[in-house]
Design a protein around this motif. Structure first.
Motif, PDB file in Angstrom:
ATOM      1  N   ALA A  36       0.855  -1.186   0.000  1.00 42.64           N
ATOM      2  CA  ALA A  36       0.000   0.000   0.000  1.00 42.64           C
ATOM      3  C   ALA A  36       0.889   1.233   0.000  1.00 42.64           C
ATOM      4  O   ALA A  36       1.991   1.222   0.552  1.00 42.64           O
ATOM      5  CB  ALA A  36      -0.912   0.004   1.229  1.00 42.64           C
ATOM      6  N   LEU A  37       0.413   2.298  -0.626  1.00 39.32           N
ATOM      7  CA  LEU A  37       1.175   3.538  -0.704  1.00 39.32           C
ATOM      8  C   LEU A  37       0.698   4.491   0.388  1.00 39.32           C
ATOM      9  O   LEU A  37      -0.462   4.900   0.380  1.00 39.32           O
ATOM     10  CB  LEU A  37       0.996   4.183  -2.082  1.00 39.32           C
ATOM     11  CG  LEU A  37       1.609   3.386  -3.238  1.00 39.32           C
ATOM     12  CD1 LEU A  37       1.148   3.958  -4.577  1.00 39.32           C
ATOM     13  CD2 LEU A  37       3.125   3.396  -3.146  1.00 39.32           C
ATOM     14  N   PRO A  38       1.578   4.851   1.327  1.00 33.92           N
ATOM     15  CA  PRO A  38       1.163   5.735   2.417  1.00 33.92           C
ATOM     16  C   PRO A  38       1.141   7.195   1.972  1.00 33.92           C
ATOM     17  O   PRO A  38       1.770   7.568   0.972  1.00 33.92           O
ATOM     18  CB  PRO A  38       2.257   5.518   3.469  1.00 33.92           C
ATOM     19  CG  PRO A  38       3.477   5.228   2.649  1.00 33.92           C
ATOM     20  CD  PRO A  38       2.987   4.445   1.461  1.00 33.92           C
ATOM     21  N   ALA A  39       0.419   8.020   2.720  1.00 30.23           N
ATOM     22  CA  ALA A  39       0.580   9.461   2.569  1.00 30.23           C
ATOM     23  C   ALA A  39       1.952   9.820   3.131  1.00 30.23           C
ATOM     24  O   ALA A  39       2.440   9.170   4.061  1.00 30.23           O
ATOM     25  CB  ALA A  39      -0.512  10.199   3.327  1.00 30.23           C
TER      26      ALA A  39
ATOM     27  N   ASN B 210      16.192  14.369   2.524  1.00 27.24           N
ATOM     28  CA  ASN B 210      16.338  12.935   2.789  1.00 27.24           C
ATOM     29  C   ASN B 210      15.412  12.432   3.886  1.00 27.24           C
ATOM     30  O   ASN B 210      15.412  11.231   4.192  1.00 27.24           O
ATOM     31  CB  ASN B 210      17.791  12.621   3.166  1.00 27.24           C
ATOM     32  CG  ASN B 210      18.724  12.735   1.986  1.00 27.24           C
ATOM     33  OD1 ASN B 210      18.451  12.210   0.918  1.00 27.24           O
ATOM     34  ND2 ASN B 210      19.833  13.434   2.166  1.00 27.24           N
ATOM     35  N   LEU B 211      14.652  13.328   4.485  1.00 23.91           N
ATOM     36  CA  LEU B 211      13.715  12.924   5.527  1.00 23.91           C
ATOM     37  C   LEU B 211      12.383  12.538   4.894  1.00 23.91           C
ATOM     38  O   LEU B 211      11.791  13.303   4.135  1.00 23.91           O
ATOM     39  CB  LEU B 211      13.498  14.069   6.514  1.00 23.91           C
ATOM     40  CG  LEU B 211      12.498  13.797   7.657  1.00 23.91           C
ATOM     41  CD1 LEU B 211      13.028  12.700   8.578  1.00 23.91           C
ATOM     42  CD2 LEU B 211      12.229  15.071   8.442  1.00 23.91           C
ATOM     43  N   LEU B 212      11.930  11.326   5.207  1.00 30.07           N
ATOM     44  CA  LEU B 212      10.657  10.841   4.681  1.00 30.07           C
ATOM     45  C   LEU B 212       9.797  10.371   5.846  1.00 30.07           C
ATOM     46  O   LEU B 212      10.174   9.455   6.587  1.00 30.07           O
ATOM     47  CB  LEU B 212      10.889   9.684   3.702  1.00 30.07           C
ATOM     48  CG  LEU B 212       9.645   9.032   3.102  1.00 30.07           C
ATOM     49  CD1 LEU B 212       8.862  10.036   2.249  1.00 30.07           C
ATOM     50  CD2 LEU B 212      10.026   7.819   2.269  1.00 30.07           C
ATOM     51  N   VAL B 213       8.649  11.008   6.013  1.00 28.01           N
ATOM     52  CA  VAL B 213       7.701  10.642   7.064  1.00 28.01           C
ATOM     53  C   VAL B 213       6.436  10.137   6.385  1.00 28.01           C
ATOM     54  O   VAL B 213       5.890  10.805   5.504  1.00 28.01           O
ATOM     55  CB  VAL B 213       7.367  11.854   7.965  1.00 28.01           C
ATOM     56  CG1 VAL B 213       6.419  11.436   9.085  1.00 28.01           C
ATOM     57  CG2 VAL B 213       8.633  12.461   8.539  1.00 28.01           C
ATOM     58  N   THR B 214       5.977   8.960   6.779  1.00 23.62           N
ATOM     59  CA  THR B 214       4.812   8.375   6.125  1.00 23.62           C
ATOM     60  C   THR B 214       3.682   8.119   7.121  1.00 23.62           C
ATOM     61  O   THR B 214       3.913   7.930   8.315  1.00 23.62           O
ATOM     62  CB  THR B 214       5.169   7.052   5.424  1.00 23.62           C
ATOM     63  OG1 THR B 214       5.631   6.105   6.402  1.00 23.62           O
ATOM     64  CG2 THR B 214       6.234   7.267   4.380  1.00 23.62           C
ATOM     65  N   PHE B 215       2.466   8.092   6.583  1.00 24.25           N
ATOM     66  CA  PHE B 215       1.263   7.845   7.368  1.00 24.25           C
ATOM     67  C   PHE B 215       0.450   6.768   6.663  1.00 24.25           C
ATOM     68  O   PHE B 215       0.086   6.914   5.490  1.00 24.25           O
ATOM     69  CB  PHE B 215       0.423   9.126   7.492  1.00 24.25           C
ATOM     70  CG  PHE B 215       1.154  10.274   8.100  1.00 24.25           C
ATOM     71  CD1 PHE B 215       1.091  10.536   9.459  1.00 24.25           C
ATOM     72  CD2 PHE B 215       1.946  11.105   7.310  1.00 24.25           C
ATOM     73  CE1 PHE B 215       1.782  11.591  10.014  1.00 24.25           C
ATOM     74  CE2 PHE B 215       2.630  12.168   7.858  1.00 24.25           C
ATOM     75  CZ  PHE B 215       2.551  12.418   9.215  1.00 24.25           C
TER      76      PHE B 215
END
Length: 210
Positions: free
Chosen positions: A110-113, A119-124
């Motif tokens: 699944a693709l998160p928001a 380089n910082l990646l925060v996902t929900f």
């Protein structure tokens, strides 16, 4: 679900479909530095601009069995149930990771928001149950995750190298970073006092189990 971040640099990925939903998926793949091919008889102007800029490749045709050969990841944004099923069969046969938009039962992932700052990646993620809630949470947190942490992350790269040289084992490094990135240090970061935060980390490296 098991959360992972895929490394897609220069990996061949294909997006089936040429509409606005496909465009949003393409944007994410571009951010991930994937090598992108779009298969669709028609494409929206935003995708056409990417083709014109040579950021992606467009194959002007409808999907047919065999089109997934050579790809490592496929996103299907066609919205046709019969085609979804055919794509799933081929992807499974070829062992290619698959995401079918709005059909979690066909997906390998699944693709998160997401919020991306350098380089910082925060996902929900809601495990695919409610993409709308994921987007809402992302919007609520975008102000919190501004460029401050991305800038600090760039500085941590060098500090991490210095820690590896000083602390030989992974156990030592884990113990060190749990204490070194303290609330006091992060308060300095939030105040954009990066030099002071760096000095604190370096002092901690020098003094670790001295």
């Amino acid at each position: 679900m098991y959360p992972i971040n895929l490394i897609l640099d220069d990996k061949p990925c294909v997006v089936l479909g040429g509409g606005h939903v496909a465009f949003r998926k393409i944007e994410g793949l571009i951010e991930a530095k994937a090598k992108i091919t779009v298969i669709s008889p028609e494409i929206v102007s935003e995708i056409n601009d990417l083709v014109g800029n040579k950021q992606i490749t467009w194959i002007k045709k409808c999907y047919e069995s065999g089109d997934l050969a050579g790809f490592e990841l496929v996103i299907c944004a066609i919205g046709n149930e019969e085609i979804n099923q055919k794509v799933q069969l081929e992807a499974n046969k070829r062992r290619i990771l698959l995401n079918v938009v709005d059909r979690l039962d066909y997906c390998d992932f699944a693709l998160p928001a997401k919020i991306r700052r350098g380089n910082l990646l925060v996902t929900f993620s809601t495990n695919g149950k409610s993409p709308a809630l994921s987007r809402y949470l992302r919007c609520k947190m975008e102000r919190e995750f501004d460029e401050t942490y991305a800038n600090w992350l760039d500085k941590l790269v060098q500090l991490r190298k210095e820690a590896i040289e000083k602390l030989p084992t992974s156990d030592d490094r884990e113990i060190f970073w749990r204490s070194a990135l303290s609330d006091d240090v992060m308060e300095l970061v939030r105040a954009k006092k990066y030099d002071e935060a760096e000095a604190s980390i370096r002092d901690a490296i020098s003094g670790f189990r001295a």
